[in-house]
Motif scaffolding. Structure first.
Motif, PDB file in Angstrom:
ATOM      1  N   LEU A   1     -15.552 -34.578  25.333  1.00 21.68           N
ATOM      2  CA  LEU A   1     -14.577 -35.361  26.088  1.00 21.68           C
ATOM      3  C   LEU A   1     -15.189 -36.528  26.858  1.00 21.68           C
ATOM      4  CD1 LEU A   1     -11.972 -32.827  27.578  1.00 21.68           C
ATOM      5  CD2 LEU A   1     -11.479 -34.915  26.296  1.00 21.68           C
ATOM      6  N   LEU A   2     -16.500 -36.478  27.126  1.00 23.46           N
ATOM      7  CA  LEU A   2     -17.119 -37.525  27.943  1.00 23.46           C
ATOM      8  C   LEU A   2     -16.934 -38.924  27.354  1.00 23.46           C
ATOM      9  CD1 LEU A   2     -18.739 -37.979  30.538  1.00 23.46           C
ATOM     10  CD2 LEU A   2     -20.823 -37.627  29.222  1.00 23.46           C
ATOM     11  N   PRO A   3     -17.303 -39.185  26.103  1.00 23.24           N
ATOM     12  CA  PRO A   3     -17.070 -40.535  25.549  1.00 23.24           C
ATOM     13  C   PRO A   3     -15.591 -40.875  25.403  1.00 23.24           C
ATOM     14  CG  PRO A   3     -17.910 -39.046  23.853  1.00 23.24           C
ATOM     15  CD  PRO A   3     -18.038 -38.323  25.146  1.00 23.24           C
ATOM     16  N   LYS A   4     -14.754 -39.863  25.139  1.00 30.08           N
ATOM     17  CA  LYS A   4     -13.321 -40.119  25.005  1.00 30.08           C
ATOM     18  C   LYS A   4     -12.723 -40.581  26.334  1.00 30.08           C
ATOM     19  CE  LYS A   4     -12.328 -36.825  21.253  1.00 30.08           C
ATOM     20  NZ  LYS A   4     -11.503 -35.661  20.860  1.00 30.08           N
ATOM     21  N   LEU A   5     -13.102 -39.901  27.404  1.00 31.24           N
ATOM     22  CA  LEU A   5     -12.595 -40.286  28.724  1.00 31.24           C
ATOM     23  C   LEU A   5     -13.147 -41.642  29.145  1.00 31.24           C
ATOM     24  CD1 LEU A   5     -12.954 -36.811  30.481  1.00 31.24           C
ATOM     25  CD2 LEU A   5     -10.799 -37.969  29.958  1.00 31.24           C
ATOM     26  N   THR A   6     -14.409 -41.911  28.799  1.00 28.22           N
ATOM     27  CA  THR A   6     -15.017 -43.202  29.126  1.00 28.22           C
ATOM     28  C   THR A   6     -14.260 -44.341  28.463  1.00 28.22           C
ATOM     29  OG1 THR A   6     -17.198 -42.184  29.380  1.00 28.22           O
ATOM     30  CG2 THR A   6     -17.137 -44.544  28.985  1.00 28.22           C
ATOM     31  N   SER A   7     -13.807 -44.104  27.241  1.00 29.67           N
ATOM     32  CA  SER A   7     -13.062 -45.155  26.526  1.00 29.67           C
ATOM     33  C   SER A   7     -11.740 -45.492  27.198  1.00 29.67           C
ATOM     34  CB  SER A   7     -12.808 -44.718  25.082  1.00 29.67           C
ATOM     35  OG  SER A   7     -11.898 -43.622  25.030  1.00 29.67           O
ATOM     36  N   LEU A   8     -11.227 -44.579  28.036  1.00 29.65           N
ATOM     37  CA  LEU A   8      -9.950 -44.819  28.721  1.00 29.65           C
ATOM     38  C   LEU A   8     -10.119 -45.611  30.019  1.00 29.65           C
ATOM     39  CD1 LEU A   8      -8.248 -41.316  28.270  1.00 29.65           C
ATOM     40  CD2 LEU A   8      -7.739 -43.434  27.033  1.00 29.65           C
ATOM     41  N   LEU A   9     -11.367 -45.878  30.430  1.00 30.38           N
ATOM     42  CA  LEU A   9     -11.581 -46.632  31.672  1.00 30.38           C
ATOM     43  C   LEU A   9     -11.069 -48.067  31.559  1.00 30.38           C
ATOM     44  CD1 LEU A   9     -15.170 -45.435  32.720  1.00 30.38           C
ATOM     45  CD2 LEU A   9     -12.979 -44.770  33.731  1.00 30.38           C
ATOM     46  N   GLY A  10     -10.960 -48.543  30.338  1.00 32.29           N
ATOM     47  CA  GLY A  10     -10.433 -49.891  30.147  1.00 32.29           C
ATOM     48  C   GLY A  10      -8.925 -49.942  30.022  1.00 32.29           C
ATOM     49  N   ASP A  11      -8.261 -48.789  30.098  1.00 28.10           N
ATOM     50  CA  ASP A  11      -6.796 -48.708  29.978  1.00 28.10           C
ATOM     51  C   ASP A  11      -6.202 -48.584  31.374  1.00 28.10           C
ATOM     52  OD1 ASP A  11      -4.131 -47.903  29.616  1.00 28.10           O
ATOM     53  OD2 ASP A  11      -4.590 -46.919  27.705  1.00 28.10           O
ATOM     54  N   GLU A  12      -5.486 -49.586  31.799  1.00 25.80           N
ATOM     55  CA  GLU A  12      -4.931 -49.605  33.162  1.00 25.80           C
ATOM     56  C   GLU A  12      -4.015 -48.423  33.441  1.00 25.80           C
ATOM     57  OE1 GLU A  12      -5.443 -51.420  35.864  1.00 25.80           O
ATOM     58  OE2 GLU A  12      -7.063 -52.447  34.805  1.00 25.80           O
TER      59      GLU A  12
ATOM     60  N   PHE B   1     -24.192 -39.980  30.910  1.00 23.97           N
ATOM     61  CA  PHE B   1     -23.390 -41.195  31.076  1.00 23.97           C
ATOM     62  C   PHE B   1     -24.158 -42.435  30.617  1.00 23.97           C
ATOM     63  CE2 PHE B   1     -21.236 -38.251  33.881  1.00 23.97           C
ATOM     64  CZ  PHE B   1     -19.906 -38.592  33.745  1.00 23.97           C
ATOM     65  N   ALA B   2     -25.487 -42.349  30.617  1.00 23.96           N
ATOM     66  CA  ALA B   2     -26.300 -43.498  30.207  1.00 23.96           C
ATOM     67  C   ALA B   2     -26.129 -43.809  28.726  1.00 23.96           C
ATOM     68  CB  ALA B   2     -27.771 -43.234  30.522  1.00 23.96           C
ATOM     69  N   TYR B   3     -25.620 -42.861  27.957  1.00 25.07           N
ATOM     70  CA  TYR B   3     -25.472 -43.050  26.513  1.00 25.07           C
ATOM     71  C   TYR B   3     -24.032 -43.394  26.125  1.00 25.07           C
ATOM     72  CZ  TYR B   3     -30.035 -40.903  26.781  1.00 25.07           C
ATOM     73  OH  TYR B   3     -31.342 -40.634  27.110  1.00 25.07           O
ATOM     74  N   THR B   4     -23.257 -43.789  27.106  1.00 23.15           N
ATOM     75  CA  THR B   4     -21.904 -44.307  26.867  1.00 23.15           C
ATOM     76  C   THR B   4     -21.829 -45.710  27.465  1.00 23.15           C
ATOM     77  OG1 THR B   4     -20.941 -43.542  28.965  1.00 23.15           O
ATOM     78  CG2 THR B   4     -21.056 -41.941  27.168  1.00 23.15           C
ATOM     79  N   ASP B   5     -20.692 -46.346  27.326  1.00 21.99           N
ATOM     80  CA  ASP B   5     -20.534 -47.674  27.935  1.00 21.99           C
ATOM     81  C   ASP B   5     -19.883 -47.565  29.312  1.00 21.99           C
ATOM     82  OD1 ASP B   5     -18.039 -46.878  27.141  1.00 21.99           O
ATOM     83  OD2 ASP B   5     -17.418 -48.850  26.393  1.00 21.99           O
ATOM     84  N   CYS B   6     -20.051 -46.394  29.954  1.00 22.29           N
ATOM     85  CA  CYS B   6     -19.417 -46.137  31.248  1.00 22.29           C
ATOM     86  C   CYS B   6     -19.944 -47.067  32.344  1.00 22.29           C
ATOM     87  CB  CYS B   6     -19.636 -44.671  31.643  1.00 22.29           C
ATOM     88  SG  CYS B   6     -18.894 -44.216  33.216  1.00 22.29           S
TER      89      CYS B   6
ATOM     90  N   MET C   1     -19.524 -51.263  36.652  1.00 22.52           N
ATOM     91  CA  MET C   1     -20.067 -52.444  37.348  1.00 22.52           C
ATOM     92  C   MET C   1     -19.063 -53.593  37.305  1.00 22.52           C
ATOM     93  SD  MET C   1     -22.982 -51.607  38.590  1.00 22.52           S
ATOM     94  CE  MET C   1     -23.851 -53.129  38.902  1.00 22.52           C
ATOM     95  N   LYS C   2     -18.382 -53.731  36.191  1.00 24.34           N
ATOM     96  CA  LYS C   2     -17.347 -54.771  36.078  1.00 24.34           C
ATOM     97  C   LYS C   2     -16.220 -54.521  37.074  1.00 24.34           C
ATOM     98  CE  LYS C   2     -14.165 -56.903  32.769  1.00 24.34           C
ATOM     99  NZ  LYS C   2     -13.605 -56.842  31.383  1.00 24.34           N
ATOM    100  N   MET C   3     -15.819 -53.246  37.198  1.00 25.63           N
ATOM    101  CA  MET C   3     -14.754 -52.900  38.156  1.00 25.63           C
ATOM    102  C   MET C   3     -15.191 -53.195  39.585  1.00 25.63           C
ATOM    103  SD  MET C   3     -13.368 -49.242  36.741  1.00 25.63           S
ATOM    104  CE  MET C   3     -13.254 -48.945  34.991  1.00 25.63           C
ATOM    105  N   LEU C   4     -16.453 -52.872  39.906  1.00 27.32           N
ATOM    106  CA  LEU C   4     -16.947 -53.123  41.266  1.00 27.32           C
ATOM    107  C   LEU C   4     -16.865 -54.596  41.624  1.00 27.32           C
ATOM    108  CD1 LEU C   4     -20.152 -50.876  41.558  1.00 27.32           C
ATOM    109  CD2 LEU C   4     -18.040 -50.629  42.853  1.00 27.32           C
ATOM    110  N   PHE C   5     -17.289 -55.439  40.720  1.00 28.33           N
ATOM    111  CA  PHE C   5     -17.344 -56.869  41.018  1.00 28.33           C
ATOM    112  C   PHE C   5     -15.966 -57.520  40.956  1.00 28.33           C
ATOM    113  CE2 PHE C   5     -21.786 -56.360  39.130  1.00 28.33           C
ATOM    114  CZ  PHE C   5     -22.309 -56.005  40.373  1.00 28.33           C
TER     115      PHE C   5
END
Length: 512
Positions: free
Chosen positions: A120-131, A154-159, A164-168
């Protein structure tokens, strides 16, 4: 149809039945009845097929999952594995309610492990871009990040790039609690910290934290600074900026994180004497060392900071001349019941006895060695370890304290035997074999008849390194448990309780 009979398919009957159960569950009393019927939870989970009824079916377990007993029942029938097949899916409402159910289940450690195991880790990470689903996905990922075993994954996903994009993107607005808490946890892992610092990552974080004086963002930066290697050396450019924040006028929580970040910078080439003078930090340290002058967390960070800068010979001498050592001893008296304070104060003594100027002050002008001997047998292993190393150094330069330390070690190793003898004599009504009036305290009585100890009562250091010596304690001193200052890094324990797990900085309450 002609005879007025309406035919309903099995799928429709199932859907109506589920709606009926859902409506019944609105009443808490009915919910409790469902709980008593354990088979109802098992049957609900096992029928997780067919999209039309899945939506209703997920709503019902999501409502029931806030009860511990129901959650345990769901764990028995592979609920997480079944739900993982629905992430992601095209049905927005179904995905939303599935994530809510997963969030409720993610409070359980065992189920979080299962979530990682089923991918589920990569699947959930992919949803971070979905508002629409970002918030729920982030909360579940935060819960997973609490466990040290999974931080590195988490280092092996695009999380991290997404975070960092969200923070900035927040600009000068307050960062969401879920987002910053998640980032704080991830920064506690070295590989994640390196990814965060890539490019202008650290520069942007420092710029934002210093401008907004955000204690949570500075806590994330502090976690990054604790890792040896490239991330730590990047902070050399920001030492002045961080030191400038150490002021009584700043918010205490913010100052604590700035001090903690500076204290982590155990870098050999750093000129701490120049930093202390440039930003007039010594008077600030002295004021904060007074018991009750500030919150204990801030005073503790000041002690840790002193331990870091005392690695530098000129810094240690400057601190000794300023009268900071008596202030530290006074603090030790006030905080002697707090293992964390005691451990870090003893570490300051350890650092200072390395330098000739401060060594003389510690040994000749204070009672620090006496405190160290008292703490030599403390119940806390970290405190004992630092005390042993410090006393070994003192013994090399001062024969008197060396003899006192050896005598105390010898008495300690024989104390159990003496207690046993005294206890037996009391039980049998025999006279004391060593006389009366406290003669058991006489060091000249603790001799053996085989000539191991000299008439002076002092014990040779060889006694403790000889594996065949009676009641010996093996080798003492540095070794694997010692402290190595030659590498430019510090082996200082994080706390008096050893290295502690990361705190959970955000407590998300499950929703029904």
């Amino acid at each position: 149809m002609g005879n007025g009979v309406v035919t309903i398919g099995v799928e429709e009957v199932m859907r109506i039945a589920l709606y009926l159960l859902l409506n019944l569950a609105e009443d808490t009393r009915n919910e409790l009845k469902m709980r008593k019927q354990r088979t109802s939870i098992h049957m609900l989970v096992k029928t997780l097929t067919g999209e039309r009824r899945l939506l209703v079916l997920c709503v019902l377990p999501q409502k029931l999952s806030i009860f511990l007993e129901n959650k345990s029942d769901m764990a028995e029938v592979d609920t997480v594995e079944r739900l993982s097949r629905l992430v992601p899916c095209e049905h927005e409402d179904l995905l939303n309610i599935t994530l809510r159910l997963l969030l409720n289940l993610s409070f359980d450690t065992g189920l979080r492990i299962k979530m990682v195991q089923v991918g589920l880790l990569p699947k959930l990470t992919s949803l971070l871009g979905d508002e629409n689903h970002k918030q729920m996905a982030m909360c579940i990922l935060y819960h997973i990040s609490v466990d040290d075993r999974f931080k590195s994954m988490f280092a092996y996903t695009d999380c991290i790039p997404q975070l960092m994009k969200m923070l900035f993107e927040h600009g000068e607005e307050r960062i969401d609690a879920e987002l910053i808490s998640f980032c704080i946890n991830l920064a506690a892992n070295k590989k994640n910290a390196q990814l965060i610092c890539e490019g202008t990552g650290l520069k942007m974080l420092m710029k934002r934290a210093l401008k907004l004086k955000d204690p949570l963002l500075m806590k994330m930066i502090r976690n990054i600074s604790q890792h040896d290697g490239p991330p730590k050396h990047l902070f050399i450019d920001y030492v002045g900026d961080l030191a400038a924040q150490i002021s009584p006028d700043e918010n205490e929580e913010y100052v604590i994180e700035c001090l903690g970040t500076l204290a982590n910078l155990t870098i050999a080439d750093l000129d701490w004497e120049l930093v202390l003078k440039e930003y007039n930090l010594v008077p600030y340290f002295k004021d904060r060392l007074k018991p009750g002058s500030a919150e204990d967390d801030l005073i503790l960070e000041v002690v840790i900071m002193i331990g870091t800068v005392s690695m530098d010979d000129s810094c240690a001498a400057m601190l000794a001349k300023s009268g900071i050592i008596p202030a530290i001893i006074e603090l030790l008296n006030a905080q002697q019941e707090d293992d964390e304070f005691v451990c870090q104060i003893v570490y300051v003594f350890y650092q200072m006895v390395f330098h000739q100027a401060t060594r003389e002050v510690i040994i000749k002008e204070t009672q620090a060695p006496a405190y160290l001997i008292d703490l030599m047998h403390d119940k806390n292993a970290e405190i004992r370890k630092v005390c042993d190393n410090t006393l070994d150094i003192i013994a090399e330069y001062d024969e008197e304290w060396g003899r006192k330390t050896q005598r105390e070690k010898f008495r300690w190793h024989n104390s159990q035997w003496l207690e046993m003898v005294e206890s037996r004599q009391m039980e049998e009504g025999e006279p004391f074999m060593y006389g009366e009036d406290g003669e058991m305290d006489r060091p000249d009585l603790f001799y053996s008849t085989d000539g191991i100890t000299p008439a002076s009562g002092a014990v040779s250091p060889d006694f403790f390194s000889d594996p065949y010596a009676q009641n010996g304690d093996g080798q003492h001193g540095g070794g694997a448990d010692g402290f190595d200052l030659t590498t430019g890094t510090s082996s200082r324990p994080a706390t008096g309780f050893g290295f502690r797990p990361d705190e959970q900085f955000y407590d998300y309450t499950s929703s029904r």
